[in-house]
Design an enzyme around this catalytic site. Sequence first.
Site, mmCIF file in Angstrom:
data_model
loop_
_atom_site.group_PDB
_atom_site.id
_atom_site.type_symbol
_atom_site.label_atom_id
_atom_site.label_comp_id
_atom_site.label_asym_id
_atom_site.label_seq_id
_atom_site.Cartn_x
_atom_site.Cartn_y
_atom_site.Cartn_z
ATOM 1 N N ASP A 278 0.815 -1.217 0.000
ATOM 2 C CA ASP A 278 0.000 0.000 0.000
ATOM 3 C C ASP A 278 0.849 1.268 0.000
ATOM 4 O O ASP A 278 0.307 2.376 -0.071
ATOM 5 C CB ASP A 278 -0.932 0.027 1.220
ATOM 6 C CG ASP A 278 -1.980 -1.072 1.163
ATOM 7 O OD1 ASP A 278 -2.354 -1.482 0.041
ATOM 8 O OD2 ASP A 278 -2.418 -1.531 2.228
ATOM 9 N N CYS A 279 2.162 1.129 0.086
ATOM 10 C CA CYS A 279 3.080 2.271 0.196
ATOM 11 C C CYS A 279 3.766 2.517 -1.141
ATOM 12 O O CYS A 279 4.449 1.631 -1.676
ATOM 13 C CB CYS A 279 4.114 1.979 1.279
ATOM 14 S SG CYS A 279 5.462 3.171 1.358
ATOM 15 N N GLY A 280 3.614 3.730 -1.688
ATOM 16 C CA GLY A 280 4.240 4.080 -2.959
ATOM 17 C C GLY A 280 5.750 3.973 -2.918
ATOM 18 O O GLY A 280 6.372 3.492 -3.881
ATOM 19 N N ARG B 72 6.570 0.336 -3.140
ATOM 20 C CA ARG B 72 6.331 -0.175 -4.496
ATOM 21 C C ARG B 72 7.428 0.282 -5.453
ATOM 22 O O ARG B 72 7.911 -0.497 -6.283
ATOM 23 C CB ARG B 72 4.958 0.264 -5.016
ATOM 24 C CG ARG B 72 3.792 -0.427 -4.334
ATOM 25 C CD ARG B 72 2.477 -0.159 -5.052
ATOM 26 N NE ARG B 72 2.182 1.243 -5.249
ATOM 27 C CZ ARG B 72 1.509 2.005 -4.394
ATOM 28 N NH1 ARG B 72 1.067 1.491 -3.258
ATOM 29 N NH2 ARG B 72 1.269 3.272 -4.677
#
Length: 142
Positions: A12-14, A17
């Site tokens: 869920d963390c850019g 990712r």
Amino acid sequence: MTIDVTIYHNPDCGTSRNTLAMIRNAGIEPTVIEYLKTPPARDQLVWMIADADLTVREAIREKGTPYAELGLDDPALSDDQLLDAMLKDPILINRPFVITPLGTRLARPSEAVLDILPDTHQGPFAKEDGEQVLDAEGKRIV
């Protein structure tokens, strides 16, 4: 390329990712540990923080966590107390931690991972927000 890389990842963390995508851009398929589901053992967390040359306090995530509500900003808290909180509520562990044979980094910003990856990047790389990190030859843009 065969190199043992582990990322403590939050999908869920850019930043997490982007870091994972940069590792893959180097031709490496890492071991991905979703640390919210499978947090590191205490000794592993202590080792990662030390190997990344961080203090326990520097490894705590404040944004989007119960950091303030738990009073973790109290300077009187010991490293053991902070570690207890991180292990009890893994969202408090800053992310992503990446471990390679070249070292351990808290990849914030995500391009910090480049310091511990071999120079095997396959072409250009841009973060999700469009920021170019690697040029067409796979070289870091400063």
